[in-house]
Write a protein that holds these residues in place. Structure first.
Motif, PDB file in Angstrom:
ATOM      1  N   ILE A   1       3.448   8.271  -3.241  1.00 21.89           N
ATOM      2  CA  ILE A   1       4.230   9.503  -3.148  1.00 21.89           C
ATOM      3  C   ILE A   1       4.463   9.776  -1.665  1.00 21.89           C
ATOM      4  O   ILE A   1       3.520   9.788  -0.867  1.00 21.89           O
ATOM      5  CB  ILE A   1       3.480  10.694  -3.789  1.00 21.89           C
ATOM      6  CG1 ILE A   1       3.174  10.420  -5.266  1.00 21.89           C
ATOM      7  CG2 ILE A   1       4.246  11.994  -3.586  1.00 21.89           C
ATOM      8  CD1 ILE A   1       4.331  10.479  -6.197  1.00 21.89           C
TER       9      ILE A   1
ATOM     10  N   ILE B   1       5.929  15.843  -1.522  1.00 20.42           N
ATOM     11  CA  ILE B   1       5.612  16.670  -2.684  1.00 20.42           C
ATOM     12  C   ILE B   1       6.223  18.057  -2.523  1.00 20.42           C
ATOM     13  O   ILE B   1       6.508  18.497  -1.410  1.00 20.42           O
ATOM     14  CB  ILE B   1       4.095  16.800  -2.918  1.00 20.42           C
ATOM     15  CG1 ILE B   1       3.410  17.541  -1.765  1.00 20.42           C
ATOM     16  CG2 ILE B   1       3.463  15.457  -3.194  1.00 20.42           C
ATOM     17  CD1 ILE B   1       2.005  18.006  -2.072  1.00 20.42           C
TER      18      ILE B   1
ATOM     19  N   GLY C   1       6.712  14.857  -7.073  1.00 19.40           N
ATOM     20  CA  GLY C   1       6.495  13.864  -6.034  1.00 19.40           C
ATOM     21  C   GLY C   1       7.657  12.898  -5.952  1.00 19.40           C
ATOM     22  O   GLY C   1       8.176  12.456  -6.989  1.00 19.40           O
TER      23      GLY C   1
ATOM     24  N   THR D   1       8.669   9.255  -4.850  1.00 24.00           N
ATOM     25  CA  THR D   1       7.977   7.992  -4.620  1.00 24.00           C
ATOM     26  C   THR D   1       8.659   7.174  -3.542  1.00 24.00           C
ATOM     27  O   THR D   1       9.823   7.412  -3.193  1.00 24.00           O
ATOM     28  CB  THR D   1       7.916   7.141  -5.911  1.00 24.00           C
ATOM     29  OG1 THR D   1       9.245   6.745  -6.260  1.00 24.00           O
ATOM     30  CG2 THR D   1       7.283   7.915  -7.052  1.00 24.00           C
TER      31      THR D   1
ATOM     32  N   PHE E   1      -2.041   9.472  -6.974  1.00 29.57           N
ATOM     33  CA  PHE E   1      -0.665   9.028  -7.153  1.00 29.57           C
ATOM     34  C   PHE E   1      -0.492   8.471  -8.568  1.00 29.57           C
ATOM     35  O   PHE E   1       0.529   8.694  -9.211  1.00 29.57           O
ATOM     36  CB  PHE E   1      -0.286   7.968  -6.123  1.00 29.57           C
ATOM     37  CG  PHE E   1      -0.212   8.480  -4.710  1.00 29.57           C
ATOM     38  CD1 PHE E   1       0.161   9.780  -4.432  1.00 29.57           C
ATOM     39  CD2 PHE E   1      -0.520   7.650  -3.646  1.00 29.57           C
ATOM     40  CE1 PHE E   1       0.249  10.248  -3.124  1.00 29.57           C
ATOM     41  CE2 PHE E   1      -0.435   8.100  -2.334  1.00 29.57           C
ATOM     42  CZ  PHE E   1      -0.062   9.399  -2.073  1.00 29.57           C
TER      43      PHE E   1
END
Length: 135
Positions: free
Chosen positions: A3, A6, A15, A17, A62
């Protein structure tokens, strides 16, 4: 998967990625984050494995962003939304192991439809008993 960013919105943690996907989880799983201020939520540290909030003593891996159920459902959602209901006491009333109810609530196990109905009926029964309490 890592991530890279956020944010919080609508009782969820989102999140972004490293491969461009946007994933989310319900904050019902993370009560400390749910009730934290924006200032507290913004004080986090990211590692190779997840996110840590020192002041809140909260961790989000994650990996958890890729779980099958980002939003709790059924009895999991009920108990997470109503922490005033003692899940262990409901388990004792039904003769079910407390650890099994805890696994249902966390989403680690899924109850059968019959088991979920049994638990919810016991909660309704408790509600009826409470409605009939006389002073």
């Amino acid at each position: 998967m890592i991530i890279t960013k956020i944010w919080f919105e609508d009782n969820r943690i989102y999140g972004l990625t490293d491969d461009g996907r946007t994933l989310w989880q319900s904050l019902l799983y993370y009560k400390r984050l749910m009730y934290a201020t924006d200032e507290e939520r913004n004080k986090y540290i990211m590692s190779d494995e997840g996110i840590h909030w020192e002041e809140l003593d909260e961790d989000v891996s994650f990996e958890s962003f890729e779980y099958d159920d980002p939003e709790p459902v059924g009895i999991s959602k009920f108990f997470l939304s109503h922490p005033e209901i003692n899940a262990s006491a409901i388990a004792r009333r039904l003769g079910i192991q407390q650890s099994l109810i805890a696994a249902y609530i966390s989403g680690n196990k899924k109850p059968s439809k019959e088991r979920e109905d049994l638990i919810m009926n016991e909660i309704r029964k408790l509600g009826e008993e409470l409605m009939n309490v006389e002073w």
